[in-house]
Design a protein around this motif. Structure first.
Motif, short mmCIF file in Angstrom:
data_model
loop_
_atom_site.label_atom_id
_atom_site.label_comp_id
_atom_site.label_asym_id
_atom_site.label_seq_id
_atom_site.Cartn_x
_atom_site.Cartn_y
_atom_site.Cartn_z
N ARG A 14 -4.22 39.95 -4.75
CA ARG A 14 -2.97 39.32 -4.34
C ARG A 14 -3.33 38.33 -3.24
N VAL A 15 -3.38 37.05 -3.59
CA VAL A 15 -3.78 36.02 -2.63
C VAL A 15 -2.79 34.86 -2.71
N THR A 16 -2.39 34.36 -1.54
CA THR A 16 -1.48 33.22 -1.44
C THR A 16 -2.22 32.04 -0.83
N TYR A 17 -2.01 30.88 -1.44
CA TYR A 17 -2.59 29.62 -0.95
C TYR A 17 -1.46 28.66 -0.62
N VAL A 18 -1.59 27.98 0.53
CA VAL A 18 -0.70 26.87 0.84
C VAL A 18 -1.54 25.62 0.66
N ILE A 19 -1.04 24.71 -0.17
CA ILE A 19 -1.76 23.49 -0.52
C ILE A 19 -0.94 22.30 -0.02
N ASP A 20 -1.57 21.43 0.78
CA ASP A 20 -0.82 20.27 1.27
C ASP A 20 -0.66 19.22 0.18
N LYS A 21 0.08 18.17 0.51
CA LYS A 21 0.41 17.12 -0.45
C LYS A 21 -0.83 16.49 -1.08
N ASP A 22 -1.93 16.47 -0.33
CA ASP A 22 -3.16 15.86 -0.82
C ASP A 22 -4.04 16.82 -1.62
N GLY A 23 -3.56 18.05 -1.80
CA GLY A 23 -4.32 19.03 -2.58
C GLY A 23 -5.34 19.80 -1.76
#
Length: 150
Positions: free
Chosen positions: A116-125
């Motif tokens: 169970r892993v969460t990633y936050v990715i900004d607009k630039d990937g």
């Protein structure tokens, strides 16, 4: 190798809840997003996590972010799960576990349960958060915390 903070996410595609092909390049470059991997539809902790994302979905939208869930369940299972819990975001079917491998999501509990892993990715990937915990609800807090800083 697992994605780390500062890495650019690789391009990927998968079938979404509606049976459409979702391509990462349709979102990278246009908006921030949270992609969370979870073990299985309709299990207690996974349902709590999905419903927590649902309950705070407007907070994510207000911060300009989209939410995407990923598990190895079938599209049919995702459709049932989405309807049953009124989920406003898409779920991606990763039946072949290609996305898990691409992101480097580890298994938990002696390698028996998908992680169970969460990633936050900004607009630039670019990865801004990697949060690995079997506790479902805390993922939402951590993701919102980072999104408020971006």
């Amino acid at each position: 190798m697992a994605l780390q903070i500062g890495d650019k996410i690789p391009n990927f595609s998968a079938i979404d809840t509606n049976g459409n092909v979702f391509k990462s390049d349709t979102i990278v470059g246009s908006k921030t997003f949270v992609i969370y991997f979870y073990p299985k539809d309709d299990t207690r902790v996974c349902t709590e996590q999905a419903c927590s994302f649902r309950d705070q979905y407007e907070d994510f939208k207000a911060l300009g972010a989209e939410v995407i869930g990923v598990s190895s369940d079938s599209v049919k299972s995702h459709q049932k799960f989405t309807i049953q819990h009124n989920l406003p975001f898409i779920l991606l079917s990763d039946a072949d576990k290609k996305l898990r491998k691409l992101f480097g999501v580890p298994n938990d509990l002696l390698g028996l349960i998908p992680g169970r892993v969460t990633y936050v990715i900004d607009k630039d990937g670019i990865v801004q958060l990697v949060f690995n915990s079997m506790s479902g609800k805390i993922h939402i807090e951590k993701a919102l915390e980072i999104l408020k800083r971006i």
